[in-house]
Every structure is written in C-alpha cells, then in structure tokens.
Scaffold this motif. Structure first.
Motif, PDB file in Angstrom:
ATOM      1  N   UNK A  19       0.809  -1.214   0.000  1.00  0.00           N
ATOM      2  CA  UNK A  19       0.000   0.000   0.000  1.00  0.00           C
ATOM      3  C   UNK A  19       0.848   1.274   0.000  1.00  0.00           C
ATOM      4  N   UNK A  20       2.079   1.213   0.506  1.00  0.00           N
ATOM      5  CA  UNK A  20       2.900   2.420   0.598  1.00  0.00           C
ATOM      6  C   UNK A  20       3.958   2.523  -0.502  1.00  0.00           C
ATOM      7  N   UNK A  21       4.192   1.436  -1.228  1.00  0.00           N
ATOM      8  CA  UNK A  21       5.172   1.483  -2.318  1.00  0.00           C
ATOM      9  C   UNK A  21       4.732   2.542  -3.335  1.00  0.00           C
ATOM     10  N   UNK A  22       5.644   3.425  -3.739  1.00  0.00           N
ATOM     11  CA  UNK A  22       5.397   4.500  -4.714  1.00  0.00           C
ATOM     12  C   UNK A  22       4.398   5.548  -4.221  1.00  0.00           C
ATOM     13  N   UNK A  23       4.225   5.678  -2.915  1.00  0.00           N
ATOM     14  CA  UNK A  23       3.254   6.642  -2.381  1.00  0.00           C
ATOM     15  C   UNK A  23       3.702   8.087  -2.594  1.00  0.00           C
ATOM     16  N   UNK A  24       5.006   8.316  -2.640  1.00  0.00           N
ATOM     17  CA  UNK A  24       5.519   9.662  -2.905  1.00  0.00           C
ATOM     18  C   UNK A  24       5.629   9.818  -4.421  1.00  0.00           C
ATOM     19  N   UNK A  25       4.485  10.034  -5.031  1.00  0.00           N
ATOM     20  CA  UNK A  25       4.404  10.118  -6.490  1.00  0.00           C
ATOM     21  C   UNK A  25       3.903  11.505  -6.902  1.00  0.00           C
ATOM     22  N   UNK A  26       3.858  11.744  -8.192  1.00  0.00           N
ATOM     23  CA  UNK A  26       3.480  13.080  -8.672  1.00  0.00           C
ATOM     24  C   UNK A  26       2.066  13.467  -8.228  1.00  0.00           C
ATOM     25  N   UNK A  27       1.162  12.508  -8.230  1.00  0.00           N
ATOM     26  CA  UNK A  27      -0.212  12.795  -7.797  1.00  0.00           C
ATOM     27  C   UNK A  27      -0.215  13.376  -6.382  1.00  0.00           C
ATOM     28  N   UNK A  28       0.545  12.796  -5.476  1.00  0.00           N
ATOM     29  CA  UNK A  28       0.567  13.277  -4.099  1.00  0.00           C
ATOM     30  C   UNK A  28       1.462  14.501  -3.934  1.00  0.00           C
ATOM     31  N   UNK A  29       2.637  14.492  -4.550  1.00  0.00           N
ATOM     32  CA  UNK A  29       3.553  15.627  -4.409  1.00  0.00           C
ATOM     33  C   UNK A  29       2.956  16.910  -4.965  1.00  0.00           C
ATOM     34  N   UNK A  30       2.166  16.802  -6.018  1.00  0.00           N
ATOM     35  CA  UNK A  30       1.584  18.001  -6.638  1.00  0.00           C
ATOM     36  C   UNK A  30       0.464  18.610  -5.797  1.00  0.00           C
ATOM     37  N   UNK A  31       0.010  17.907  -4.774  1.00  0.00           N
ATOM     38  CA  UNK A  31      -1.025  18.446  -3.891  1.00  0.00           C
ATOM     39  C   UNK A  31      -0.450  19.214  -2.704  1.00  0.00           C
ATOM     40  N   UNK A  32       0.856  19.137  -2.500  1.00  0.00           N
ATOM     41  CA  UNK A  32       1.474  19.852  -1.389  1.00  0.00           C
ATOM     42  C   UNK A  32       1.376  21.350  -1.604  1.00  0.00           C
ATOM     43  N   UNK A  33       1.526  22.111  -0.540  1.00  0.00           N
ATOM     44  CA  UNK A  33       1.563  23.560  -0.657  1.00  0.00           C
ATOM     45  C   UNK A  33       2.735  23.949  -1.561  1.00  0.00           C
ATOM     46  N   UNK A  34       2.636  25.064  -2.241  1.00  0.00           N
ATOM     47  CA  UNK A  34       3.747  25.489  -3.110  1.00  0.00           C
ATOM     48  C   UNK A  34       5.055  25.604  -2.322  1.00  0.00           C
ATOM     49  N   UNK A  35       6.149  25.252  -2.991  1.00  0.00           N
ATOM     50  CA  UNK A  35       7.494  25.311  -2.395  1.00  0.00           C
ATOM     51  C   UNK A  35       7.630  24.417  -1.173  1.00  0.00           C
ATOM     52  N   UNK A  36       7.002  23.267  -1.207  1.00  0.00           N
ATOM     53  CA  UNK A  36       7.046  22.319  -0.098  1.00  0.00           C
ATOM     54  C   UNK A  36       8.430  21.689   0.026  1.00  0.00           C
ATOM     55  N   UNK A  37       8.642  21.090   1.185  1.00  0.00           N
ATOM     56  CA  UNK A  37       9.863  20.338   1.473  1.00  0.00           C
ATOM     57  C   UNK A  37       9.457  18.890   1.709  1.00  0.00           C
ATOM     58  N   UNK A  38      10.193  17.969   1.083  1.00  0.00           N
ATOM     59  CA  UNK A  38       9.923  16.540   1.231  1.00  0.00           C
ATOM     60  C   UNK A  38      11.150  15.894   1.868  1.00  0.00           C
ATOM     61  N   UNK A  39      10.915  15.130   2.929  1.00  0.00           N
ATOM     62  CA  UNK A  39      11.983  14.400   3.608  1.00  0.00           C
ATOM     63  C   UNK A  39      11.598  12.933   3.588  1.00  0.00           C
ATOM     64  N   UNK A  40      12.459  12.097   3.010  1.00  0.00           N
ATOM     65  CA  UNK A  40      12.186  10.664   2.972  1.00  0.00           C
ATOM     66  C   UNK A  40      13.262   9.917   3.740  1.00  0.00           C
ATOM     67  N   UNK A  41      12.863   9.401   4.914  1.00  0.00           N
ATOM     68  CA  UNK A  41      13.738   8.554   5.712  1.00  0.00           C
ATOM     69  C   UNK A  41      13.096   7.176   5.904  1.00  0.00           C
TER      70      UNK A  41
END
Length: 128
Positions: A19-41
């Motif tokens: 369910x979480x594989x590929x969750x950080x995809x364009x569909x989700x990233x494009x919904x963030x507030x403008x100039x967002x910061x993404x941290x993947x650990x």
C-alpha cells in the motif's frame, strides 16, 4: 488528501508495504503547498524518483532531503546528484545507539524467558 493541501513539510517514515510502495508520487507531491519540502527517511521504494524531479521543476517541491533510495549506494550518474534542491544523506537517519539497543534486546529476552508479553513483534502479514 486534504492534509496534503495544507502540508508544507512532508516527512515520510512509513514502513514499506504494497500500500505504501510509490506513495511519494506526482499525484501526491503536486497536492502539497507550493514550495514544499519533502523528507524521505522511510524506504527508497516509497519515492517515485522521476516524479520528485518533476515536482521540483513544476514548483510544487522546493527542497528534498533523501536518506534512502531504490538503489543504494546511489549511483554516481544519478540525476539527484545534479539537483541543488536535493540533499542526499547516506542512509544514516536512524543511528543505532549501542547501550539503548542492548538494554532493549536484553529486556525482551528476559520478558520472553519470564513468560511476559513482548512489544514490537513483526507481523509478516502486515509487512512490518
């Protein structure tokens, strides 16, 4: 997805499951507030790498800090190395603290020996 639209900093620490594989995809990233910061650990397979680059180019993501990758070590010719918006760390976000780890392990062994419940048992059906 309402929470994504009000998110400026997204930190991913999810376990890797189907369910979480590929969750950080364009569909989700494009919904963030403008100039967002993404941290993947979390895990490298959470991030669709091409989609992060597209989200940066589209202005949805201003910066990203990545500690995990689909291929580790990250190849020298990977496009992430050329992006000043992306900070790369060598899979060091969760340092193992020797004394705390030994205390936890010995505590679990003692609990098991005494027939007491043990926390943190992996459930393979859940994927973590």
């Amino acid at each position: 997805t309402d929470f994504l639209q009000s998110t400026r900093v997204l930190v991913n620490t999810l376990p890797l499951t189907d369910e979480t594989r590929d969750i950080l995809n364009h569909q989700h990233l494009s919904q963030l507030m403008p100039d967002a910061v993404v941290i993947n650990v979390g895990r490298g397979e959470h991030l669709v790498e091409e989609d992060l680059i597209k989200a940066i180019e589209d202005g949805h993501v201003a910066r990203a800090s990545l500690d995990v990758f689909r291929q580790e070590p990250l190849p020298a010719d990977h496009p992430f190395w050329q992006r000043p918006e992306i900070t790369i760390t060598p899979h060091i976000s969760a340092r193992t603290l020797r004394e705390a780890t030994l205390e936890q392990i010995t505590g679990k062994i003692q609990a098991h020996y005494n027939g007491q419940p043990i926390s943190g048992i992996v459930d393979p059906s859940r994927g973590y």
